[in-house]
Scaffold this active site. Sequence first.
Site, PDB file in Angstrom:
ATOM      1  N   ASP A 151       0.826  -1.206   0.000  1.00  0.00           N
ATOM      2  CA  ASP A 151       0.000   0.000   0.000  1.00  0.00           C
ATOM      3  C   ASP A 151       0.869   1.268   0.000  1.00  0.00           C
ATOM      4  O   ASP A 151       1.699   1.450   0.896  1.00  0.00           O
ATOM      5  CB  ASP A 151      -0.879  -0.064   1.263  1.00  0.00           C
ATOM      6  CG  ASP A 151      -2.057   0.868   1.202  1.00  0.00           C
ATOM      7  OD1 ASP A 151      -2.106   1.714   0.295  1.00  0.00           O
ATOM      8  OD2 ASP A 151      -2.934   0.749   2.082  1.00  0.00           O
ATOM      9  N   ASP A 226     -10.674   3.847  -1.405  1.00  0.00           N
ATOM     10  CA  ASP A 226     -11.253   2.824  -0.527  1.00  0.00           C
ATOM     11  C   ASP A 226     -12.766   2.677  -0.704  1.00  0.00           C
ATOM     12  O   ASP A 226     -13.500   3.667  -0.732  1.00  0.00           O
ATOM     13  CB  ASP A 226     -10.997   3.188   0.936  1.00  0.00           C
ATOM     14  CG  ASP A 226      -9.548   2.954   1.308  1.00  0.00           C
ATOM     15  OD1 ASP A 226      -8.708   2.793   0.401  1.00  0.00           O
ATOM     16  OD2 ASP A 226      -9.257   2.939   2.509  1.00  0.00           O
TER      17      ASP A 226
HETATM   18  C1  GAL Z   1      -5.722   1.977   2.820  1.00  0.00           C
HETATM   19  C2  GAL Z   1      -6.180   0.837   1.928  1.00  0.00           C
HETATM   20  C3  GAL Z   1      -7.174   0.007   2.704  1.00  0.00           C
HETATM   21  C4  GAL Z   1      -6.511  -0.510   3.960  1.00  0.00           C
HETATM   22  C5  GAL Z   1      -5.926   0.644   4.781  1.00  0.00           C
HETATM   23  C6  GAL Z   1      -5.118   0.145   5.966  1.00  0.00           C
HETATM   24  O1  GAL Z   1      -4.814   2.753   2.143  1.00  0.00           O
HETATM   25  O2  GAL Z   1      -6.731   1.345   0.761  1.00  0.00           O
HETATM   26  O3  GAL Z   1      -7.664  -1.034   1.905  1.00  0.00           O
HETATM   27  O4  GAL Z   1      -5.505  -1.410   3.605  1.00  0.00           O
HETATM   28  O5  GAL Z   1      -5.101   1.454   3.984  1.00  0.00           O
HETATM   29  O6  GAL Z   1      -4.519   1.177   6.684  1.00  0.00           O
END
Ligand code: GAL
Length: 410
Positions: A151, A226
């Site tokens: 990520d 998200d």
């Molecule tokens: C976001 C991601 C989510 C989750 C989250 C965890 O950036 O898109 O799916 O993984 O971080 O902090």
Amino acid sequence: MRLRSALFAVALAGLSATPALTPLYAQTPVAQTPPMGWNSWNYFAGKVDDKGIRAAADQIVATGMKDAGYVYVNIDDTWEGQRDAKGVIHSNEKFPDMKALADYVHSKGLKIGIYSGPGDKTCAGFPASLGHELQDATTYAEWGIDYLKYDLCSFRSDVMTKQAPEDKAAQMKLMTDAYEKMGKALAEATKATGRPIVFSLCQYGWDSPWEWAPALGGNLWRTTGDIQPRWQSIYDIASEQSGLESYAGPGHWNDPDMLEVGNGKLSLAENRTHFSWWAILAAPLLAGNDLPNMKPEIHAILTNKDVIAIDQDALGKQGKHAYSDGEVEVWTRELQGGALAIAVIDVGSDRVSTHPFHLDLARIGLAKEQTGKDLWTGKEIKLTQGMPVELPSHDVLLVRIEKPKSTHKM
Ligand code: GAL
């Protein structure tokens, strides 16, 4: 977005200087169909722990989800502890023994996934992999990890804007290099174990990852921000997938984010439509609900084998938006053996119904009478040119036609 793409072409020129090597995703036979499983984030977020992951694995088996195809049990953010003096990452107190947990998940015939990112910190502020890529990939391989979600998070501020504040093309190069580094580290680390690790890129669909992620080893890449357990979020995300069809295929998939089926206040119709849509889109099916407390009607949606078969179709061809009429959208997906899936979706609200919808088979290249299976009733259905289709708001008619008759053969 388009400007970013253009700028990225400049950066990509550097990357593709080496002539046509087999893309990394094609070198390891993983994710030949969109990955299926469960991920902790959408429901448990920071509350995920060893016990919860074991419970999820138990439930995937006990509820028949495993038999329906759900394989990966993925730990999302907040598992990370500190690095030791040698720089090796350890899990925090919520996960006392990652190797033992992986062994447990494997003992159920399932696979286990984990989460990190190219920056210094994950989105929830835990240590990420910057400067420790090969070391982390090796640790994951030693634990027995089968899937990594990587990520972007703090990489943008830690590295991209710091090192190249005014230079968009240089920022892109930094980002793609970082993803490539982990793609290579995973390939390297897994040589010893022989256990491939699915590489899931998460950078929210910024800078058209579908154009560059596969060549860097990505088996899937997020195409959007998200997802939320609300109709508007599901609708917006699904709409944004239009036009990305050609980038998906066996080993490399567009990822419109994990499932919200069973979460929030989605109605049954919305849950059904969300699941149908993701199947038409050849999207990864990563459930994100509270498995130990799953309601029977949610279980029925998540384990509908006919709908899963659309998602997992071996041809690996992502479906597309065929046409809209008023508030109703028609999506189609070509399947193996010449079969076809058709989804008719009422995306409108109850309060703004327009005119009655009549299915235009000719518009999707089909002859005026077809016989198929309604995948939500399980019954045979006849589709005829111009037939009225009445759907409640946000509901779907999903039909599989084994041998569609096209207009050309009339
Ligand atoms: C976001 C991601 C989510 C989750 C989250 C965890 O950036 O898109 O799916 O993984 O971080 O902090």
